[in-house]
Design a protein around this motif. Structure first.
Motif, PDB file in Angstrom:
ATOM      1  N   CYS A 228       0.831  -1.214   0.000  1.00  0.00           N
ATOM      2  CA  CYS A 228       0.000   0.000   0.000  1.00  0.00           C
ATOM      3  C   CYS A 228       0.860   1.257   0.000  1.00  0.00           C
ATOM      4  O   CYS A 228       1.961   1.288   0.538  1.00  0.00           O
TER       5      CYS A 228
ATOM      6  N   LEU B 242      -3.389  -1.078  -2.288  1.00  0.00           N
ATOM      7  CA  LEU B 242      -4.166   0.120  -1.989  1.00  0.00           C
ATOM      8  C   LEU B 242      -3.313   1.370  -2.221  1.00  0.00           C
ATOM      9  O   LEU B 242      -2.166   1.447  -1.771  1.00  0.00           O
TER      10      LEU B 242
ATOM     11  N   ASN C 185      -6.709  -6.175  -2.716  1.00  0.00           N
ATOM     12  CA  ASN C 185      -7.100  -4.818  -2.335  1.00  0.00           C
ATOM     13  C   ASN C 185      -6.579  -3.832  -3.367  1.00  0.00           C
ATOM     14  O   ASN C 185      -5.371  -3.609  -3.477  1.00  0.00           O
TER      15      ASN C 185
END
Length: 980
Positions: free
Chosen positions: A793, A821, A847
């Motif tokens: 992320c 993400l 994600n």
């Protein structure tokens, strides 16, 4: 046809076969440009040394001269064309002075290993920063020099250049003998080497011949020898010049380095008058007659010595006293660092920033500027910066403890505190006993500043004899200023500090490991145990012989002798266990958990802080961490450091190191199982790295199942330490968290080998772009990869990086959870993942939130995920999915069960069961995300919640909606505060 032995003799390279001390080889160049850590010595022959591997640590490269390329210089050796080589050699030999200059220049161009990057360059044309030298009466020169400000120069003495040492004095008289003196580390030997090198390349034209000698070498022999034989023994190729010695038109300069090694006696009863160059005398007598000008009165002499030995040479025989004052202003310090650091790294931008911060830190006249008054500490500063910034994954196993040990060996190796004392105690051993005690007492009291009373208590409380008082006097004149200096803080000028704070912790650790802090019972027990142990061995041998003739019961009493070593051995064992316990207690102090890790602390002490610096006059209280103390204890037990310490006269026995390490393992295993703050975990890894014992480290790190280093700034040296320590064990790691660690593609390349063995790997909020993704792809495609959860992320991966990650998904069989993400994927990145997801069979959760993905790409992704055999969740919230797109995704979920597509906080007329998960992600990333864009997305989610609440008539669902809406409002308020 000449024989090969004749060839060697004509070349001045007579072959030698033998074992023993090789005069002129055991010493080498000093550790830093402008300071005199090493003693001067000059070779007669090139040598090839054959040794077993076990003896290699004792033949360090500071003893073995190498070329700048790291290999032996090519010399003349008999071969197929050896007659041609002989002709060239004879041509050169026709001019012995030219050959002499070439030999000296080649010798001084060699550097020890420690100085390859940041030592002096004794080559023609090389830049060189000279320390300040001043001339004046002896009584005036003996006064200590206080560090001057940047604009001020010492006005009480005349500053003199090295080329002017033999100029006429104020009365117009010819100066024949010059004494050049200074405390340890000021640059005596290095200055002499530079002077000889200048002569080799045309400097000092007033001298036809320069003859350097090491007084340490001369002190090893008391056999009578003539001056001519002494010269020929050292420089065989100068034999034909001997008749010219003493001629009025042939000016000779003798250089005697380290006069403190000789106990010169100028009384006629101690050194008789002698002017005959062929009469055998002791080396000390020859020197006395040269200084008296009774032998070779036309010759000039320059001598270097420590201040304590100045009184051995009567002032009437000295034409000029010159004191080396080091780098007495910050301009010289800056020049040294600029010259030494500017060529070390290709990344000139980073190095320029380091030099700027270092220069700014020196300008504040803090303790660093005081330390760099001695050129030795400039060398140490360069070595430390090189360790912190230039250590790469393929670097040698250099350690911080090794740097400090090398630093002390280069300054004190072979040094005796006072050659006239019968104990002949090594200088470093005396320092350990005295200053080590002061450092250890300061550590126990958390004290870094010491008064005169503190010093007297440590140094003078045990003065019981004239010899001990004499040793203390020598120490105070020659060595004290090297380790202790006045405090630079306003109002505390009467207090003393260790010149650099880390040296206090090093000496305290050495004091402990050497066993100097033991109780009286433990000291006696150790000595008695050793004595009785030796006695019992002798008695046992005798009794075994007599037992054949006498009854066994007669010898029952003698067996009691064997009990005592075991009894006292337990007492000694308690001392070693105490060392390990002391180290463990200090290593895991709870109050130190709020400090930066040790490497950051060292960096701050040298470079200060980035941005505007706080003025030193401001009174800011800061706690002393003393976190280097336990790390130095571990580092001093490393075999390589113990070998160097043995050369310093500070022996740590193998058995003692083994016992301490065994006790250390018990305490480290106990504490390593407890959760440590990230900075303390980094220090723990640093300790294991300093210990340099793979077997020991492997056994300890097996207990580390979760490794949390989040928020630790992972510089190249820290990545190297992490890879080295964790690489000793093949055990799986349950989780490794490297969130916000300033990782870059180079760091990932170095850490990939240990990442393969992590089940959960967290690399959030770093600077990992497409280049890093290439190495991550190779890691995931490795058949031994154990990574199940990978979080990338908040990294600038982009669609270009997803190409590599998509290839990894196609072939990987271990990964089950992947978080991308806020990685700037866009629709193109989502489309690339769609192409590769069909070839993956193990991924369970993906994600892709906050990636600017629009309706079509989101629908295509969920369509593929629906057909995936193991996929359970796809995160798509905070993307550019329209209301129609969210509705289509919701309908798609209802038509096919299996995958949960998390797009909003609401699912139809109900709150999503994953609403708290989504808001937690937002809360954790508030500081790193674009607030304006995040606020816009949250308002869309809030409108979505309100719309769904109006569509339901269930009161319980309405209450649930209102509760979630309230949570979203609080997150929005937090974002607004952060923006303000």
């Amino acid at each position: 046809m000449l024989s090969r032995r004749c060839f060697w003799k004509l070349c001045g390279l007579e072959p030698v076969v033998g074992v023993g001390r090789i005069p002129g080889l055991h010493q080498q160049n000093g550790p830093a440009q402008g300071h005199g850590a090493g003693r001067t010595s000059f070779p007669l022959r090139d040598l090839c040394i054959l040794a077993r591997p076990s003896t290699v640590p004792f033949l360090t490269q500071s003893h073995i001269p190498l070329s700048p390329r790291g290999r032996w210089e090519k010399t003349l050796h008999p071969g197929p064309d050896w007659q041609e080589q002989l002709c060239r050699t004879l041509t050169m030999a026709a001019d012995p002075v030219t050959l002499h200059k070439r030999r000296l220049a080649e010798w001084f161009s060699h550097l020890p290993t420690e100085e390859k990057h940041y030592g002096p360059s004794f080559t023609f044309g090389a830049l060189h920063v000279h320390p300040v030298i001043r001339e004046g009466p002896l009584e005036l020169n003996e006064k200590p020099l206080i560090l001057q400000s940047q604009q001020m120069k010492p006005k009480c003495q005349r500053i003199i250049g090295i080329q002017n040492l033999f100029d006429s004095d104020a009365s117009g008289r010819w100066v024949k003998n010059v004494v050049l003196y200074g405390t340890v580390g000021t640059g005596k030997s290095t200055l002499i080497k530079k002077m000889v090198m200048d002569w080799c390349h045309g400097g000092l034209p007033q001298f036809d011949l320069v003859l350097p000698f090491s007084c340490e070498d001369l002190s090893q022999s008391s056999t009578p020898i003539s001056l001519k034989r002494l010269i020929v023994k050292k420089y065989v190729y100068l034999r034909e010049l001997l008749p010219r010695l003493g001629a009025a038109d042939f000016k000779v300069l003798f250089v005697f380095n380290g006069m403190e090694w000789l106990n010169l006696d100028f009384r006629l009863a101690g050194a008789e008058l002698c002017s005959d160059l062929d009469e055998p005398q002791t080396p000390a007598t020859i020197l006395v007659n040269l200084i008296r000008s009774y032998m070779l009165p036309e010759a000039s002499i320059v001598m270097t010595t420590r201040p304590s030995a100045l009184s051995r040479i009567p002032g009437k025989f000295v034409g000029r006293y010159v004191q080396i004052c080091g780098f007495s202003d910050t301009d010289l310090q800056k020049m040294y660092f600029q010259m030494r650091l500017s060529d070390l790294e290709e990344d000139t931008g980073e190095m320029s920033n380091i030099l700027e911060m270092l220069s700014r830190n020196l300008e504040y006249q803090n303790q660093l500027a005081k330390a760099c008054f001695l050129p030795s500490y400039c060398w140490l500063t360069c070595a430390t910066l090189h360790f912190l910034y230039m250590t790469k994954g393929d670097s040698l196993n250099q350690t911080l403890t090794g740097i400090y040990t090398s630093f002390l060996r280069l300054n004190f190796g072979g040094e005796i505190l006072d050659i006239t004392d019968p104990s002949r105690i090594s200088m470093m051993h005396y320092v350990t006993r005295s200053l080590g005690k002061l450092a250890y007492e300061g550590y126990k009291k958390r004290q870094t500043k010491f008064s005169d009373e503190d010093l007297q208590r440590v140094f003078e409380v045990e003065m019981k004899s004239e010899e001990e008082l004499n040793l203390l006097t020598v120490f105070q004149r020659d060595v004290k200023r090297f380790f202790l200096s006045p405090c630079m803080e306003p109002g505390q000028e009467q207090m003393f500090m260790f010149t650099i704070s880390a040296m206090q912790e090093y000496l305290a650790a050495l004091f402990v490991v050497m066993g100097e802090h033991r109780s009286a019972l433990q000291r006696i027990g150790s000595e008695v145990s050793e004595a009785i142990g030796k006695a019992s061995e002798d008695l046992t041998a005798i009794m075994n012989i007599l037992a054949k003739f006498l009854p066994i019961r007669v010898f029952a009493l003698f067996n009691l002798v064997k009990i005592f070593p075991r009894l006292y051995g337990k007492i000694s064992g308690k001392s070693r266990d105490g060392i390990a316990q002391t180290m463990a207690v200090e290593m895991f102090r709870e109050e130190d958990s709020f400090n930066d890790d040790v490497l950051d602390q060292i960096n701050f002490s040298i470079l200060g802080q980035e941005g505007p610096m706080q003025h030193p006059s401001l009174d800011v209280q800061k706690d002393e961490a003393f976190e280097l103390f336990p790390i130095f204890i571990g580092g001093l037990l490393a075999q390589r450091n113990r070998a160097m310490l043995d050369q310093l006269g500070c022996s740590i026995k193998n058995f003692a190191a083994f016992e301490i390490a065994k006790a250390m393992k018990k305490y480290l295993l106990k504490h390593s199982q407890k959760k440590q703050p990230p900075s303390e975990m980094m220090d723990f890894l640093f300790l294991l790295y300093e210990f340099q014992n793979d077997r020991f480290t492997s056994e300890v790190v097996r207990s580390l199942k979760v490794l949390d280093l989040s928020t630790v700034k992972m510089t190249p040296i820290k990545c190297h330490i992490l890879a080295s320590v964790m690489g000793t064990s093949g055990q799986l790691v349950t989780a490794m968290d490297l969130t916000s660690c300033h990782l870059d593609p180079g760091s990932i390349k170095n850490l990939v080998p240990i990442f393969r063995r992590c089940e959960s790997l967290d690399l959030q909020m770093n600077s990992l772009g497409p280049a890093a993704c290439r190495d991550i792809r190779d890691m995931l495609l490795d058949k031994n990869c154990a990574v199940k959860t990978l979080r990338l992320c908040n990294n600038p991966i982009t669609a270009e990086g997803v190409v590599f990650l998509g290839e990894a998904l196609s072939g990987n069989e271990s990964l089950t959870h992947l978080s991308l993400l806020h990685t700037s994927l866009s629709d193109r990145g989502a489309e690339i993942l769609v192409e590769h997801l069909a070839k993956n069979t193990h991924l369970q959760e993906l994600n892709l939130a906050y990636n600017s993905i629009t309706d079509n790409a989101a629908l295509a992704l969920v369509e593929v995920a629906k057909r995936h055999p193991s996929m359970q969740k796809v995160h798509l919230y905070f993307n550019n999915v329209s209301e129609e797109g969210r509705q289509a995704l919701h309908e798609l979920r209802r038509s096919r069960d299996g995958v949960q597509a998390l797009v909003s906080l609401a699912e139809g007329t109900d709150v999503s069961q994953y609403w708290s998960l989504i808001l937690n992600v937002v809360t954790k990333n508030v500081k790193g995300w674009d607030h304006e864009r995040l606020e816009r997305h949250l308002r869309l989610l809030l409108e979505d919640l309100q719309c769904s609440r109006r569509q339901t008539y269930n009161p319980w669902k309405k209450i649930k909606f209102l509760r979630v809406e309230n949570k979203v409002q609080k997150v929005l308020q937090k974002i607004q505060k952060e923006s303000m």
